[in-house]
Design an enzyme around this catalytic site. Sequence first.
Site, short mmCIF file in Angstrom:
data_model
loop_
_atom_site.label_atom_id
_atom_site.label_comp_id
_atom_site.label_asym_id
_atom_site.label_seq_id
_atom_site.Cartn_x
_atom_site.Cartn_y
_atom_site.Cartn_z
N VAL A 99 12.87 27.55 -44.01
CA VAL A 99 12.70 28.29 -42.77
C VAL A 99 11.21 28.53 -42.59
O VAL A 99 10.50 28.82 -43.56
CB VAL A 99 13.45 29.64 -42.80
CG1 VAL A 99 13.25 30.40 -41.49
CG2 VAL A 99 14.94 29.43 -43.07
N CYS A 100 10.73 28.38 -41.36
CA CYS A 100 9.34 28.68 -41.04
C CYS A 100 8.40 27.86 -41.93
O CYS A 100 8.65 26.68 -42.18
CB CYS A 100 9.12 30.19 -41.17
SG CYS A 100 7.63 30.82 -40.37
N SER A 101 7.34 28.48 -42.45
CA SER A 101 6.35 27.73 -43.23
C SER A 101 6.83 27.39 -44.63
O SER A 101 6.10 26.79 -45.42
CB SER A 101 5.02 28.49 -43.29
OG SER A 101 5.20 29.77 -43.87
N THR A 119 8.74 23.49 -38.50
CA THR A 119 8.24 24.71 -39.13
C THR A 119 7.74 25.63 -38.01
O THR A 119 7.93 25.32 -36.83
CB THR A 119 7.12 24.38 -40.15
OG1 THR A 119 6.75 25.58 -40.84
CG2 THR A 119 5.88 23.80 -39.47
N ALA A 149 12.54 26.09 -37.53
CA ALA A 149 11.26 26.53 -36.98
C ALA A 149 11.01 27.97 -37.42
O ALA A 149 11.50 28.41 -38.45
CB ALA A 149 11.27 26.38 -35.46
#
Length: 208
Positions: A99-101, A119, A149
Amino acid sequence: MQVAVVLYPGFTALDVVGPYEVLGRLPDVEVVFVAERTGLVRNDLGSLLIEAMATLDDVTSPDVVLIGGGPGQSAQMSDGPLHRWLRDVDRTSAWTTSVCSGALILAAAGLLTGRRATTHWAALDMLTEFGVTPSRDRVVIDGHYATAAGVSAGIDMALTLAGLISGDDVAQTVQLIIEYAPEPPYHSGSVDSAPATVRKSAIEILTA
């Protein structure tokens, strides 16, 4: 089925708690929070701690691996115990997810080379440094890798994964139980829809 959720100092809470709320409600699923050492791990805002009940060495063959992002991600980019563990468990996992970075950590470990991934919008271009094709989709499935993202997209990814693991009816039941039906009062949830002043403010905060 065992789901291993990775913690490290400076993680963003919703990155891991959102998917936990979804995947932890699937039938016959055990979620374990893991870190290099057991104990409390502090999030990026500094006021929330989640306890890692197991070390990386304790969890050797999870069915699902999930790693979130957050400011602490930058300290997890060098090859070391976490990267080695990710590569080891990836050999047998049904799903390796981020998830995310958190996607940058998977990429730095060499797991996303030649694949599509997403990301957080502010980090999207960094994926190319690791031979990854960036996508602006909210959720990307490529092989047994699922990437989400930024932050809240982890819930969407987890519901997508829930459908693939347990079927659409189960996933929709979980969605109803957690009443996931977003109706935000604003339309600034993406770079494309946010006003220029909001984009500028967000970039200033993220790069401070």
